[in-house]
Design a protein around this motif. Structure first.
Motif, PDB file in Angstrom:
ATOM      1  N   UNK A 129      15.749   7.106 -14.919  1.00 10.15           N
ATOM      2  CA  UNK A 129      15.552   5.800 -14.292  1.00 10.15           C
ATOM      3  C   UNK A 129      15.392   5.952 -12.782  1.00 10.15           C
ATOM      4  N   UNK A 130      16.168   6.869 -12.205  1.00 13.28           N
ATOM      5  CA  UNK A 130      16.084   7.101 -10.767  1.00 13.28           C
ATOM      6  C   UNK A 130      14.719   7.671 -10.394  1.00 13.28           C
ATOM      7  N   UNK A 131      14.225   8.581 -11.225  1.00 16.23           N
ATOM      8  CA  UNK A 131      12.902   9.164 -10.980  1.00 16.23           C
ATOM      9  C   UNK A 131      11.823   8.084 -11.048  1.00 16.23           C
ATOM     10  N   UNK A 132      11.922   7.194 -12.045  1.00 18.61           N
ATOM     11  CA  UNK A 132      10.972   6.086 -12.144  1.00 18.61           C
ATOM     12  C   UNK A 132      11.059   5.193 -10.906  1.00 18.61           C
ATOM     13  N   UNK A 133      12.294   4.884 -10.479  1.00 19.98           N
ATOM     14  CA  UNK A 133      12.491   4.001  -9.334  1.00 19.98           C
ATOM     15  C   UNK A 133      11.844   4.568  -8.075  1.00 19.98           C
ATOM     16  N   UNK A 134      12.016   5.872  -7.869  1.00 20.64           N
ATOM     17  CA  UNK A 134      11.425   6.513  -6.694  1.00 20.64           C
ATOM     18  C   UNK A 134       9.905   6.535  -6.794  1.00 20.64           C
ATOM     19  N   UNK A 135       9.386   6.725  -8.012  1.00 21.94           N
ATOM     20  CA  UNK A 135       7.926   6.655  -8.207  1.00 21.94           C
ATOM     21  C   UNK A 135       7.421   5.279  -7.795  1.00 21.94           C
ATOM     22  N   UNK A 136       8.199   4.227  -8.143  1.00 25.86           N
ATOM     23  CA  UNK A 136       7.831   2.870  -7.766  1.00 25.86           C
ATOM     24  C   UNK A 136       7.750   2.679  -6.262  1.00 25.86           C
ATOM     25  N   UNK A 137       8.593   3.391  -5.526  1.00 25.10           N
ATOM     26  CA  UNK A 137       8.559   3.325  -4.059  1.00 25.10           C
ATOM     27  C   UNK A 137       7.437   4.198  -3.485  1.00 25.10           C
ATOM     28  N   UNK A 138       7.128   5.292  -4.173  1.00 20.58           N
ATOM     29  CA  UNK A 138       6.163   6.257  -3.636  1.00 20.58           C
ATOM     30  C   UNK A 138       4.705   5.866  -3.859  1.00 20.58           C
ATOM     31  N   UNK A 139       4.395   5.302  -5.019  1.00 20.92           N
ATOM     32  CA  UNK A 139       3.000   5.005  -5.368  1.00 20.92           C
ATOM     33  C   UNK A 139       2.295   4.115  -4.334  1.00 20.92           C
ATOM     34  N   UNK A 140       2.906   2.999  -3.888  1.00 24.05           N
ATOM     35  CA  UNK A 140       2.221   2.175  -2.875  1.00 24.05           C
ATOM     36  C   UNK A 140       1.913   2.953  -1.603  1.00 24.05           C
ATOM     37  N   UNK A 141       2.864   3.809  -1.178  1.00 21.98           N
ATOM     38  CA  UNK A 141       2.654   4.588   0.043  1.00 21.98           C
ATOM     39  C   UNK A 141       1.546   5.615  -0.147  1.00 21.98           C
ATOM     40  N   UNK A 142       1.559   6.299  -1.287  1.00 23.78           N
ATOM     41  CA  UNK A 142       0.525   7.304  -1.561  1.00 23.78           C
ATOM     42  C   UNK A 142      -0.842   6.641  -1.639  1.00 23.78           C
ATOM     43  N   UNK A 143      -0.889   5.451  -2.248  1.00 20.39           N
ATOM     44  CA  UNK A 143      -2.149   4.713  -2.361  1.00 20.39           C
ATOM     45  C   UNK A 143      -2.736   4.395  -0.984  1.00 20.39           C
ATOM     46  N   UNK A 144      -1.904   3.859  -0.108  1.00 22.70           N
ATOM     47  CA  UNK A 144      -2.387   3.481   1.225  1.00 22.70           C
ATOM     48  C   UNK A 144      -2.697   4.699   2.087  1.00 22.70           C
ATOM     49  N   UNK A 145      -2.081   5.842   1.778  1.00 23.68           N
ATOM     50  CA  UNK A 145      -2.356   7.061   2.533  1.00 23.68           C
ATOM     51  C   UNK A 145      -3.678   7.711   2.122  1.00 23.68           C
ATOM     52  N   UNK A 278      20.396   0.416  -8.217  1.00 24.74           N
ATOM     53  CA  UNK A 278      20.532  -0.981  -7.797  1.00 24.74           C
ATOM     54  C   UNK A 278      19.773  -1.232  -6.507  1.00 24.74           C
ATOM     55  N   UNK A 279      19.857  -0.271  -5.610  1.00 23.75           N
ATOM     56  CA  UNK A 279      19.222  -0.433  -4.300  1.00 23.75           C
ATOM     57  C   UNK A 279      17.701  -0.522  -4.441  1.00 23.75           C
ATOM     58  N   UNK A 280      17.120   0.324  -5.278  1.00 19.38           N
ATOM     59  CA  UNK A 280      15.663   0.341  -5.413  1.00 19.38           C
ATOM     60  C   UNK A 280      15.167  -0.775  -6.325  1.00 19.38           C
ATOM     61  N   UNK A 281      15.807  -0.927  -7.495  1.00 24.43           N
ATOM     62  CA  UNK A 281      15.295  -1.831  -8.516  1.00 24.43           C
ATOM     63  C   UNK A 281      15.763  -3.272  -8.372  1.00 24.43           C
ATOM     64  N   UNK A 282      16.858  -3.480  -7.635  1.00 26.96           N
ATOM     65  CA  UNK A 282      17.379  -4.841  -7.475  1.00 26.96           C
ATOM     66  C   UNK A 282      17.283  -5.332  -6.034  1.00 26.96           C
ATOM     67  N   UNK A 283      17.901  -4.582  -5.117  1.00 32.25           N
ATOM     68  CA  UNK A 283      17.941  -5.015  -3.714  1.00 32.25           C
ATOM     69  C   UNK A 283      16.545  -5.036  -3.090  1.00 32.25           C
ATOM     70  N   UNK A 284      15.752  -3.980  -3.320  1.00 31.14           N
ATOM     71  CA  UNK A 284      14.414  -3.912  -2.718  1.00 31.14           C
ATOM     72  C   UNK A 284      13.513  -5.076  -3.138  1.00 31.14           C
ATOM     73  N   UNK A 285      13.386  -5.386  -4.442  1.00 34.70           N
ATOM     74  CA  UNK A 285      12.578  -6.551  -4.816  1.00 34.70           C
ATOM     75  C   UNK A 285      13.080  -7.860  -4.209  1.00 34.70           C
TER      76      UNK A 285
END
Length: 346
Positions: A129-145, A278-285
């Motif tokens: 789940x943590x790996x998925x959460x980090x992918x969720x944070x990384x994909x937008x950045x990689x896309x814009x880069x 919680x920080x990535x999947x709850x607080x961030x959204x």
């Protein structure tokens, strides 16, 4: 926890300093020290409420209030337009939990026990789940880069909002997985030494009062960030990624270490990895949604923040893969965190 309660004296001190505008650095330090015991009281009150309500509702309360301190601090930072500080605090909270908190837990637990075993299956679920959460944070950045910087217009603002929505849905589904369909996997996590130290009325009162005072102290803290950063020559990124997460998670950090020293490594890992989730999947959204009322915040991270997240998740997955920990693995995690912290300081 008893030692942390002595820090409550900093509540009136920080308020007085704010009223008289004595010194912004001192004001930042005092408000930070005031938030630490308040976060601990909030966590203790939530735990006591869960004793009365049962594990299901208790799990929901822990999910809601687990990172409430960071959420409140970030709200006031967003209100002041400090978006980079908020994004840095998200990254800092994640790497702080999975490297510093888990590292110290393994280190101090390893000093007392030669090796400590934990539930490999639940750890694998949390790590995935943590790996998925980090992918969720990384994909937008990689896309814009990967696209032309000049081509980035307002039409891409919806991207972060959609990704945030998907992450929140996954978070809700993970709670359903943990507390309903596969609750047997997590049975051990509720076999802690819980007893009714407070009445339900007192627990709710402490929770509400702590939340209100944290909101007050957070506003004082955030208002002094700019002056403190310039006076001490610290970047806002360093403040967001190192200092603020340590303040918000101090009480949680101590709990994780204490659980490890009681040979309850399952609980320590759940506190560290669960808080990051919680920080990535709850607080961030939630922060992305809140930012719409001020200045829309994307979840696009810079290159080094991305690298720090990916490296942190990879090493934690590697360390936790065998279902056993020792003090040397704790040292490795802490040292990786120190390397990252020094890099952001330079």
């Amino acid at each position: 926890m008893k030692i942390l309660k002595f820090f409550l004296i900093f509540i009136p001190i920080s308020i007085i300093l704010e009223l008289f505008k004595v010194n912004q650095v001192l004001n930042f330090v005092c408000s930070a020290l005031a938030i630490i015991p308040l976060a601990g009281l909030m966590g203790e009150a939530t735990e006591q409420i869960s004793v009365y309500s049962g594990p299901k509702i208790g799990g929901f309360l822990n999910a809601t209030f687990g990172n409430a301190t960071e959420l409140i601090i970030s709200f006031f930072a967003l209100k002041r337009g400090m978006i980079e500080v908020v994004k840095a605090s998200i990254v800092g909270s994640v790497i702080g939990n999975i490297l510093l908190v888990l590292g110290f837990s393994m280190l101090f637990g390893g000093f007392k026990y030669k090796s400590q075993k934990f539930n490999k299956k639940t750890t694998e679920v949390s790590s995935s789940m943590l790996l998925f959460a980090v992918i969720g944070l990384c994909i937008p950045a990689i896309f814009t880069h990967t696209i032309n910087k000049g081509a980035i217009t307002n039409k891409y603002e919806w991207f972060s909002l959609v990704v945030a929505g998907i992450m929140f849905v996954i978070y809700i589904l993970s709670l359903y997985f943990s507390f309903y369909t596969h609750k047997d996997l997590y049975a051990l996590k509720y076999e802690d030494d819980k007893n009714k130290k407070w009445s339900l009325t007192k627990s709710i009162a402490v929770l509400l009062i702590s939340t209100v005072i944290i909101a007050l102290e957070s506003e004082i803290l955030v208002s002094s960030v700019d002056s403190m950063s310039s006076m001490l020559r610290l970047s806002e990124t360093f403040v967001g990624i190192i200092i603020i997460p340590i303040i918000g998670n101090a009480a949680e950090h101590s709990t994780s270490v204490m659980m490890a020293m009681k040979d309850k490594m399952d609980l320590s890992i759940e506190i560290a990895i669960g808080s990051s989730l919680q920080m990535i999947l709850f607080v961030t959204p939630v922060l992305v949604l809140i930012s719409l009322f001020f200045r829309p915040m994307s979840i696009i991270l810079n290159d080094f923040e991305l690298a720090a997240l990916i490296v942190s998740v990879l090493i934690v997955n590697r360390v936790a893969s065998d279902g056993e920990s020792n003090w040397l693995e704790g040292v490795q995690l802490v040292f990786v965190y120190l390397i990252i912290a020094v890099s952001f300081l330079i």
